[in-house]
Design a protein around this motif. Structure first.
Motif, PDB file in Angstrom:
ATOM      1  N   VAL A   1       0.864  -1.183   0.000  1.00  0.00           N
ATOM      2  CA  VAL A   1       0.000   0.000   0.000  1.00  0.00           C
ATOM      3  C   VAL A   1       0.899   1.231   0.000  1.00  0.00           C
ATOM      4  O   VAL A   1       2.095   1.152   0.282  1.00  0.00           O
ATOM      5  CB  VAL A   1      -0.954   0.032   1.210  1.00  0.00           C
ATOM      6  N   SER A   2       0.309   2.383  -0.240  1.00  0.00           N
ATOM      7  CA  SER A   2       1.101   3.603  -0.330  1.00  0.00           C
ATOM      8  C   SER A   2       1.612   4.036   1.035  1.00  0.00           C
ATOM      9  O   SER A   2       0.990   3.754   2.060  1.00  0.00           O
ATOM     10  CB  SER A   2       0.245   4.729  -0.925  1.00  0.00           C
ATOM     11  N   PRO A   3       2.749   4.730   1.076  1.00  0.00           N
ATOM     12  CA  PRO A   3       3.256   5.255   2.357  1.00  0.00           C
ATOM     13  C   PRO A   3       2.242   6.176   3.041  1.00  0.00           C
ATOM     14  O   PRO A   3       2.166   6.206   4.276  1.00  0.00           O
ATOM     15  CB  PRO A   3       4.515   6.022   1.936  1.00  0.00           C
ATOM     16  N   LYS A   4       1.479   6.923   2.267  1.00  0.00           N
ATOM     17  CA  LYS A   4       0.486   7.822   2.861  1.00  0.00           C
ATOM     18  C   LYS A   4      -0.554   7.032   3.641  1.00  0.00           C
ATOM     19  O   LYS A   4      -0.950   7.418   4.752  1.00  0.00           O
ATOM     20  CB  LYS A   4      -0.187   8.643   1.772  1.00  0.00           C
ATOM     21  N   LYS A   5      -0.996   5.907   3.082  1.00  0.00           N
ATOM     22  CA  LYS A   5      -1.978   5.071   3.776  1.00  0.00           C
ATOM     23  C   LYS A   5      -1.389   4.507   5.065  1.00  0.00           C
ATOM     24  O   LYS A   5      -2.060   4.446   6.107  1.00  0.00           O
ATOM     25  CB  LYS A   5      -2.422   3.944   2.851  1.00  0.00           C
ATOM     26  N   ILE A   6      -0.116   4.108   5.020  1.00  0.00           N
ATOM     27  CA  ILE A   6       0.540   3.598   6.228  1.00  0.00           C
ATOM     28  C   ILE A   6       0.613   4.691   7.287  1.00  0.00           C
ATOM     29  O   ILE A   6       0.340   4.451   8.473  1.00  0.00           O
ATOM     30  CB  ILE A   6       1.957   3.084   5.893  1.00  0.00           C
ATOM     31  N   GLU A   7       0.991   5.909   6.889  1.00  0.00           N
ATOM     32  CA  GLU A   7       1.071   7.016   7.844  1.00  0.00           C
ATOM     33  C   GLU A   7      -0.270   7.274   8.504  1.00  0.00           C
ATOM     34  O   GLU A   7      -0.345   7.519   9.718  1.00  0.00           O
ATOM     35  CB  GLU A   7       1.562   8.280   7.134  1.00  0.00           C
ATOM     36  N   GLU A   8      -1.339   7.231   7.746  1.00  0.00           N
ATOM     37  CA  GLU A   8      -2.677   7.447   8.303  1.00  0.00           C
ATOM     38  C   GLU A   8      -3.013   6.371   9.331  1.00  0.00           C
ATOM     39  O   GLU A   8      -3.564   6.667  10.401  1.00  0.00           O
ATOM     40  CB  GLU A   8      -3.710   7.445   7.177  1.00  0.00           C
TER      41      GLU A   8
END
Length: 386
Positions: free
Chosen positions: A32-39
């Motif tokens: 998954v995208s890094p942005k999704k992981i950060e969220e």
């Protein structure tokens, strides 16, 4: 296969527990995208998962330290000068224990609210029962909170936090000030999840106080200090409060001398010991808070009988905001055996651990060879004596 919306918080949590992981590692592992992981990670921190970013690195790590990550903010209770004021103390609830006393707890909160006008209930530690606190502890836990193994303690945190929500009644203008204790710490140590933080996030009337010590300001001249110490019960009930009061007196004197101001006056409330007591050392006061847990196997081994009780503290302040009069009223209750069965219980939602259904391990094709017909027994040989 990753579900829509990225990995679940628990999958992220389990993957980070093994070793520190960078955002890139997490993104590649779960596709998954890094942005999704950060969220996801941000949401986990808000829910009570104890995560940090390592210094000089971009790696996330689960921490199992029992030291609070941030000191809780002071909460001011204003306009008390010259007024009669009451607070309630409900300590050591031990939600998740077979010996918890939620019926007595609810009766106490109702009595304090209606009869004394209490609008502030303080919990100086152990709102949850934790896990693996002492040898044989799991036998004292209700089945719905007992972890299957140490790597499932995070489920215990969620279940016990839900029970705290169930056990503490809601009133329109009543607030709870909840601090963690040694039992709650065991969940952090084993899983990295703070059960007290989880519980306080469930309701707006719950205020989170971290662990060990929490000073709640009453006026500019006074505060209540909640303490959850360690160690066993002393021979004299007043010993621990007396020693703590001495330390508080020196602390207040040092601060006053440094700031060239009059010393702050404090009221110290100790949880942990499951006993009630009032040790007045005017203008300081030390109190033992009682508990809402019956006699566990551990207490039986120590030959100790708990005081199942809440405490109501009545105070009157002078015109300068200093406590002038103080009284200590224990409100005792009789132990109800298996009281937890009288209340709703959470669902652990653990996976099914039924035995695998195995197919036939070996198959034979073609016609099986026919067994030869049995050989008839030989006729016995007879010998003539003629």
């Amino acid at each position: 296969v990753i579900e829509d919306g990225g990995p679940s918080e628990q999958k992220l949590f389990e993957y980070m527990r093994d070793q520190p992981r960078s955002l890139k590692d997490l993104s590649n592992h779960f596709n998954v995208s890094p942005k999704k992981i950060e969220e996801k990670v941000h949401g986990m921190s808000e829910k009570g998962y104890r995560l940090i970013i390592l210094p000089m690195s971009d790696k996330f790590m689960v921490i199992t330290s029992t030291v609070p990550q941030a000191n809780p903010p002071e909460i001011s209770i204003s306009e008390l000068m010259g007024r009669h004021f009451c607070i309630g103390i409900a300590s050591d609830l031990h939600a998740g224990s077979r010996h918890a006393q939620p019926t007595g707890l609810n009766k106490f909160v109702k009595f304090a609210y209606e009869e004394y006008g209490v609008r502030h209930i303080m919990v100086p530690g152990d709102p949850t029962d934790g896990a693996y606190t002492y040898r044989g502890h799991l036998d004292d836990m209700i089945p719905q909170c007992r972890p299957l193994a140490r790597d499932r303690v995070w489920k215990t945190a969620e279940a016990e936090a839900e029970l705290v929500d169930i056990y503490l009644p809601k009133y329109e203008d009543l607030r709870y000030f909840i601090m963690g204790g040694n039992h709650d710490r065991t969940v952090i140590t084993n899983s990295g999840v703070d059960p007290v933080r989880l519980a306080c996030d469930r309701r707006e009337d719950f205020h989170y106080g971290g662990y060990d010590v929490w000073s709640i300001r009453l006026t500019e001249k006074s505060y209540v200090r909640l303490v959850h110490p360690s160690g066993g019960v002393a021979y004299a009930r007043s010993y621990h409060p007396q020693k703590a009061i001495e330390g508080m007196a020196f602390e207040a004197l040092r601060k006053a001398m440094a700031e060239d101001l009059p010393p702050m006056i404090s009221i110290m409330v100790m949880g942990h010991y499951h006993l009630t007591n009032h040790t007045p050392e005017p203008p300081l006061h030390g109190l033992l808070a009682g508990c809402f847990q019956g006699q566990t196997s551990y207490l039986k081994q120590k030959r100790l009988t708990p005081h199942i009780a809440g405490v109501i503290i009545e105070m009157r302040f002078d015109d300068r905001g200093r406590p002038w009069l103080l009284s200590h009223t224990p409100v005792p209750f009789e132990e109800i055996e298996d009281d937890w069965k009288n209340w709703p219980v959470p669902e652990m939602k653990d996976p099914s651990y039924k035995a695998d259904e195995l197919e036939i391990l070996m198959k034979f094709t073609g016609d099986a060879p026919q067994a030869p017909p049995p050989t008839p027994p030989e006729e016995p040989t007879t010998t003539s004596l003629a």
